[in-house]
Design a protein around this motif. Sequence first.
Motif, PDB file in Angstrom:
ATOM      1  N   PHE A 158       0.803  -1.221   0.000  1.00 25.41           N
ATOM      2  CA  PHE A 158       0.000   0.000   0.000  1.00 25.41           C
ATOM      3  C   PHE A 158       0.840   1.276   0.000  1.00 25.41           C
ATOM      4  O   PHE A 158       0.348   2.349  -0.371  1.00 25.41           O
ATOM      5  CB  PHE A 158      -0.972   0.000   1.194  1.00 25.41           C
ATOM      6  N   VAL A 159       2.101   1.165   0.399  1.00 24.49           N
ATOM      7  CA  VAL A 159       2.929   2.375   0.515  1.00 24.49           C
ATOM      8  C   VAL A 159       3.088   3.044  -0.856  1.00 24.49           C
ATOM      9  O   VAL A 159       2.789   4.233  -1.026  1.00 24.49           O
ATOM     10  CB  VAL A 159       4.297   2.027   1.133  1.00 24.49           C
ATOM     11  N   ARG A 183      -7.467   6.974   5.323  1.00 25.45           N
ATOM     12  CA  ARG A 183      -6.603   8.159   5.522  1.00 25.45           C
ATOM     13  C   ARG A 183      -5.770   7.973   6.786  1.00 25.45           C
ATOM     14  O   ARG A 183      -4.561   8.256   6.808  1.00 25.45           O
ATOM     15  CB  ARG A 183      -7.443   9.428   5.689  1.00 25.45           C
ATOM     16  N   ASN A 184      -6.425   7.530   7.854  1.00 28.76           N
ATOM     17  CA  ASN A 184      -5.709   7.321   9.120  1.00 28.76           C
ATOM     18  C   ASN A 184      -4.660   6.224   8.956  1.00 28.76           C
ATOM     19  O   ASN A 184      -3.537   6.324   9.465  1.00 28.76           O
ATOM     20  CB  ASN A 184      -6.680   6.927  10.238  1.00 28.76           C
ATOM     21  N   TYR A 185      -5.060   5.186   8.232  1.00 31.35           N
ATOM     22  CA  TYR A 185      -4.138   4.063   7.987  1.00 31.35           C
ATOM     23  C   TYR A 185      -2.898   4.557   7.237  1.00 31.35           C
ATOM     24  O   TYR A 185      -1.765   4.251   7.610  1.00 31.35           O
ATOM     25  CB  TYR A 185      -4.865   2.979   7.190  1.00 31.35           C
ATOM     26  N   GLU A 186      -3.128   5.328   6.192  1.00 29.34           N
ATOM     27  CA  GLU A 186      -2.000   5.829   5.389  1.00 29.34           C
ATOM     28  C   GLU A 186      -1.043   6.643   6.261  1.00 29.34           C
ATOM     29  O   GLU A 186       0.184   6.501   6.143  1.00 29.34           O
ATOM     30  CB  GLU A 186      -2.524   6.700   4.242  1.00 29.34           C
ATOM     31  N   ARG A 187      -1.592   7.478   7.125  1.00 27.88           N
ATOM     32  CA  ARG A 187      -0.743   8.325   7.971  1.00 27.88           C
ATOM     33  C   ARG A 187       0.133   7.456   8.877  1.00 27.88           C
ATOM     34  O   ARG A 187       1.342   7.667   8.982  1.00 27.88           O
ATOM     35  CB  ARG A 187      -1.629   9.264   8.809  1.00 27.88           C
ATOM     36  N   ALA A 188      -0.483   6.455   9.506  1.00 29.01           N
ATOM     37  CA  ALA A 188       0.283   5.577  10.410  1.00 29.01           C
ATOM     38  C   ALA A 188       1.306   4.756   9.626  1.00 29.01           C
ATOM     39  O   ALA A 188       2.463   4.613  10.048  1.00 29.01           O
ATOM     40  CB  ALA A 188      -0.682   4.645  11.157  1.00 29.01           C
ATOM     41  N   LEU A 189       0.877   4.255   8.481  1.00 27.15           N
ATOM     42  CA  LEU A 189       1.759   3.400   7.676  1.00 27.15           C
ATOM     43  C   LEU A 189       3.011   4.166   7.235  1.00 27.15           C
ATOM     44  O   LEU A 189       4.142   3.680   7.393  1.00 27.15           O
ATOM     45  CB  LEU A 189       0.968   2.902   6.455  1.00 27.15           C
ATOM     46  N   CYS A 190       2.799   5.352   6.705  1.00 26.00           N
ATOM     47  CA  CYS A 190       3.929   6.094   6.124  1.00 26.00           C
ATOM     48  C   CYS A 190       4.845   6.677   7.198  1.00 26.00           C
ATOM     49  O   CYS A 190       5.965   7.094   6.885  1.00 26.00           O
ATOM     50  CB  CYS A 190       3.417   7.168   5.167  1.00 26.00           C
ATOM     51  N   ALA A 191       4.386   6.685   8.455  1.00 24.25           N
ATOM     52  CA  ALA A 191       5.232   7.165   9.552  1.00 24.25           C
ATOM     53  C   ALA A 191       6.013   6.022  10.205  1.00 24.25           C
ATOM     54  O   ALA A 191       6.867   6.258  11.063  1.00 24.25           O
ATOM     55  CB  ALA A 191       4.365   7.862  10.601  1.00 24.25           C
ATOM     56  N   HIS A 192       5.714   4.787   9.811  1.00 24.96           N
ATOM     57  CA  HIS A 192       6.401   3.653  10.442  1.00 24.96           C
ATOM     58  C   HIS A 192       7.900   3.727  10.124  1.00 24.96           C
ATOM     59  O   HIS A 192       8.284   4.026   8.980  1.00 24.96           O
ATOM     60  CB  HIS A 192       5.812   2.340   9.902  1.00 24.96           C
ATOM     61  N   PRO A 193       8.767   3.464  11.112  1.00 22.51           N
ATOM     62  CA  PRO A 193      10.214   3.596  10.892  1.00 22.51           C
ATOM     63  C   PRO A 193      10.749   2.756   9.724  1.00 22.51           C
ATOM     64  O   PRO A 193      11.708   3.162   9.075  1.00 22.51           O
ATOM     65  CB  PRO A 193      10.830   3.125  12.216  1.00 22.51           C
TER      66      PRO A 193
END
Length: 216
Positions: A158-159, A183-193
């Motif tokens: 998804f990234v 939208r919330n999922y994308e924000r959390a996903l793209c912030a993952h280290p």
Amino acid sequence: MLMLYDLPISSYGCKIRILLRHKALPWTSIAPPDGYGSPAYCELVPSGTIPALNHDGFILAESEAIAEYINELVPDPVMLPENIQDRATARALSRLHDTRIEPLLRAYFSQISPEHRDIGFIRENAALLENRLTQLAKIVSPAPFMTGNELSLADCGFVSSFAILHCVQALLGFELAMPQTLRNYERALCAHPSVRDEHAAYIRVLDDWAGAKLRG
Ligand SMILES: N[C@@H](CCC(=O)N[C@@H](CS)C(=O)NCC(=O)O)C(=O)O
């Protein structure tokens, strides 16, 4: 030694690069000789597709098979849920992404050059994409990732897809209602280290690629 036939612009390659980063595995990326699909590359990888893995001479194409192989080769950190049904759901989500969502995004690649644009196609494809994202939002309740609080195989694809969506939407200007849960999922996903740097690099490559297409 893990070697990946890959190109920075490959969305399926991006999926594997995130997995490799998450597993903290060193790898070497090599461009397919003469490009993917070329006779020279098909000598090595008969399907001609990227990404393809070369693990000490064992060649494997298809990103999802590569992801499962690496996940079994190096089980830590685990990237599939423990429960059999959750595991099956994770695999179903990866398939949904790869076979129903990513192809709709890829379809926009033909529309980047202004002289090839078809406004009817752009709108119809956006409606199909919105429908798929709405379906996805009914299937999943990211918490914050697809299968819970750990990054899993179901997240990796998804990234690049979110990055492609924003890129083509900015260029082509179509409307698309993204469900708030995604939208919330994308924000959390793209912030993952394990995702952050690959995501940023992918956006840069995508922008360069789109810029070159726009210039013709
Ligand atoms: N199902 C394949 C799709 C990979 C794919 O389509 N890669 C593109 C580049 S991003 C490609 O190799 N296209 C050439 C072709 O389809 O012959 C996977 O998951 O690895």
